[in-house]
Design a protein around this motif. Sequence first.
Motif, PDB file in Angstrom:
ATOM      1  N   UNK A 108       0.850  -1.205   0.016  1.00 14.10           N
ATOM      2  CA  UNK A 108       0.006   0.081  -0.046  1.00 14.10           C
ATOM      3  C   UNK A 108       0.854   1.209   0.003  1.00 14.10           C
ATOM      4  N   UNK A 109       2.093   1.154  -0.063  1.00 13.25           N
ATOM      5  CA  UNK A 109       3.024   2.384  -0.231  1.00 13.25           C
ATOM      6  C   UNK A 109       2.969   2.760  -1.535  1.00 13.25           C
ATOM      7  N   UNK A 110       3.767   3.925  -1.688  1.00 13.52           N
ATOM      8  CA  UNK A 110       3.960   4.631  -3.101  1.00 13.52           C
ATOM      9  C   UNK A 110       5.562   4.846  -3.512  1.00 13.52           C
ATOM     10  N   UNK A 111       5.500   4.794  -4.912  1.00 12.70           N
ATOM     11  CA  UNK A 111       6.703   5.091  -5.414  1.00 12.70           C
ATOM     12  C   UNK A 111       7.396   6.413  -4.955  1.00 12.70           C
ATOM     13  N   UNK A 112       6.656   7.292  -4.450  1.00 11.98           N
ATOM     14  CA  UNK A 112       7.329   8.791  -4.413  1.00 11.98           C
ATOM     15  C   UNK A 112       7.513   8.892  -3.187  1.00 11.98           C
ATOM     16  N   UNK A 160      -1.865   3.768 -11.399  1.00 13.77           N
ATOM     17  CA  UNK A 160      -2.828   4.746 -10.723  1.00 13.77           C
ATOM     18  C   UNK A 160      -2.107   5.748  -9.741  1.00 13.77           C
ATOM     19  N   UNK A 161      -2.649   6.815  -9.494  1.00 15.79           N
ATOM     20  CA  UNK A 161      -2.197   7.859  -8.760  1.00 15.79           C
ATOM     21  C   UNK A 161      -1.791   7.241  -7.421  1.00 15.79           C
ATOM     22  N   UNK A 162      -2.393   6.609  -6.715  1.00 13.76           N
ATOM     23  CA  UNK A 162      -2.206   5.928  -5.542  1.00 13.76           C
ATOM     24  C   UNK A 162      -1.069   5.014  -5.244  1.00 13.76           C
ATOM     25  N   UNK A 213       2.015   8.255  -5.851  1.00  9.39           N
ATOM     26  CA  UNK A 213       2.005   8.926  -4.661  1.00  9.39           C
ATOM     27  C   UNK A 213       2.370  10.432  -5.048  1.00  9.39           C
ATOM     28  N   UNK A 214       2.408  11.217  -4.042  1.00  8.79           N
ATOM     29  CA  UNK A 214       2.647  12.759  -4.307  1.00  8.79           C
ATOM     30  C   UNK A 214       4.159  12.944  -4.483  1.00  8.79           C
ATOM     31  N   UNK A 215       4.698  13.540  -5.564  1.00 12.95           N
ATOM     32  CA  UNK A 215       6.040  13.661  -5.700  1.00 12.95           C
ATOM     33  C   UNK A 215       6.536  14.913  -4.547  1.00 12.95           C
ATOM     34  N   UNK A 216       7.589  14.402  -4.021  1.00 15.55           N
ATOM     35  CA  UNK A 216       8.287  15.705  -2.915  1.00 15.55           C
ATOM     36  C   UNK A 216       8.760  16.717  -3.793  1.00 15.55           C
ATOM     37  N   UNK A 217       8.518  18.010  -3.219  1.00 15.26           N
ATOM     38  CA  UNK A 217       8.958  19.450  -3.754  1.00 15.26           C
ATOM     39  C   UNK A 217      10.403  19.342  -4.001  1.00 15.26           C
TER      40      UNK A 217
END
Length: 739
Positions: free
Chosen positions: A436-440, A703-705, A708-712
Amino acid sequence: MAASKSPFFDTATTLGKIVAFFGVSALCGVLAAGLLVPAAAAAGTAASGSIQFFDQLPSELQRGALAEPSSIYASDGSLIATLYEENRQPVTLDQISPNMIDAMLAIEDDRYYEHGGVDLQGIFSAVVSNVTSDRTRGASTITQQYVNNVIIDTNLQEGGEVVFSGQKTIGDKLREVKLAIAVEKELSKDEILEGYFNIVPFSGKTFGVQAASKYFFNVEAKDLSIAQAALLAGVVNGPTYYSPELNPERSLARRNLVLDAMLDKGRITQEEHDAAVATPMELNLTPVPNNCVGAVQAPYFCDYIEHLVLNDPAYGAEREDREKLLYRGGLSITTTLNPTLQNAAQAAINETANPDTTDAEIGHSMVSVEPGTGKILVMAQNTRYTPELAPGNSVQNFNVDVYQDGDPTKYLNGLGGFQPGSTYKPFTVAAWLDSGKTLNATLNGNKRTYPAGTRWNASCYGGAYVSTEPWTPINYGDTNYRTTTVLEGLAQSFNTITLAEARELDLCKFQEMAFAAGVHNGKGADGEREMLSVDPPSTFGGGGDASPLSMATGFATFAAEGLMCEPRALVSVKTSDGEELPVPEQSCSQVMRKEVAQGVNMATQRVMTAGSGINLQVGVPIAGKTGTNDFRSQTWFMGYSTGLSTASWIGNWKANNTSMSDKLIGGRIYPEIDGSLIAGPSWKNFIQRVPGQYGANPFANPPANVVGQAPAPPRPSAPAPNRDNRGNNGNNGNNQNND
């Protein structure tokens, strides 16, 4: 064992010839009493005993199927190899030249169409000739010779005792006579003659007139000239003694003797005789290469097919049954091999690590499978397939396991694989995403030591794996210790990021996912497939040895978005009469959620655009991963598209922990060794040779989930004075330090 020879019965002496004459006369008396005039049984005890003995002999000839070569074909119908114990190509009588029939009848049995299997007139004529001249003349009819050859062939197939002509007793000859008479009642003359032409040996492993015609002259049996037919007819009397290859002068003399007999029997004219005698032998020896040593292409794939058939009870309950079917059964085996891809892979391998310019301990192989089907399309390596002991030679297959499915009774002749190094990291990423974790997600990749006693989550170890020694994992080149994303960690192959992932995972999870995808211990021998070992280093080193075929299958599972297909090499197996035998069916199952595989594919594509594979792009959507073990003895590149998954391996196959850094590879020594420098470019060489020959559609985005959200992005800082801005380690931006 040959019977001892008594001087008294030596037919080279006059007395011996006389004794032989009366012996044969006695034999003829038995035949006459037992066969021609059965009523003579009442005439006396001697005749009655002869008839009783004769009646007790077997009267039915057991005829098995004649041995025929089996052929292995590629997917396009091209020949891979011919396997045989006896090279025989059965033909019908109308496919045999009349010249051949005339020659054989003239020299062996001119009264063939007149007698009933035994020629008493011929026997008496032979005895008289042998007694009154220095020439030895036989009296066996073609039917008797056919019977004799069938008996020999049957005994060879069944492991019985083989009795050759010089070892026969009177009882053996009587049995042969009775069987010849029985065969004449069962089969027509033409059927017997056809059987004879297909069974008799002509040379070594060459049996039957068609195979002999092709071997000695490279012509069809139907096209044999008078001179060629006479030569072959002469060879039958002594395939070695009269061999035109081994004893040409003796063979030529025998040929001319056959031509004389053909003239004497009125089967050719004087003009035809003289022209044939004046014709030189003009051999055109065309041997049929035997078994995988003589393979036309892909000898190691041939070896793999050979072992698959010999391991499968579908082709016989016992191994000896399967061997008999494979080497004598005339099978037609169609496989999955793609010759175009195979030739391209072999060419790339030869250019990278040709055995003539490469140290003997350095092996290089490629194996490709088709995602979504499991078809094995390529299986190549850099050694010569031959049992001769010499540098650059090997019959062992670098691409496959030692045993099929870990069953020690099913040998595959493979080395069993090598340490996969960083090519194993995508399975840790798969486990990360599956949880359930993300690439980002960002992780701390700073250098740290894990002390002895460190506990790691491991459900298959009762809940925890405990380190017994302190351990400090390092990145390639001992650099690049920083916080970054899982996506970037795989693209740059940072060991510390992979370990940071493992700290948050169940160690058993990524091994289970790799195992489900097709990656397993290639040296397992416990009767079933085994996972690689579970310990923290295995997160980026594999924890054991995996075969290239196993690795190609695992990455094909990513390419097929989690659909794992068992490797498949056999398409069809047919007997010589067209019967379809069973082959393993395509076996595929969804072992990984699609979005997980899509996430891994995004990361492995980043390897090609911003990581160690940046110099290996080929102009189509490609994903990949390089790998090198700690000793620099095993290097890999796993390159895959939506339609082709290839494992390119190069390593020290004789000394697993000995570095290749001082070894000659393709005529050069590489001061730096990793998967992006040799195995990767060899793969690229292969792929560039076959544009459009494999599927290469764009990979589906996860998919987006999963992303994940790319870090700044970090705030830019002023460049340090005199700093080399060519890359992280002054290496022209190739990032070769992070394999």
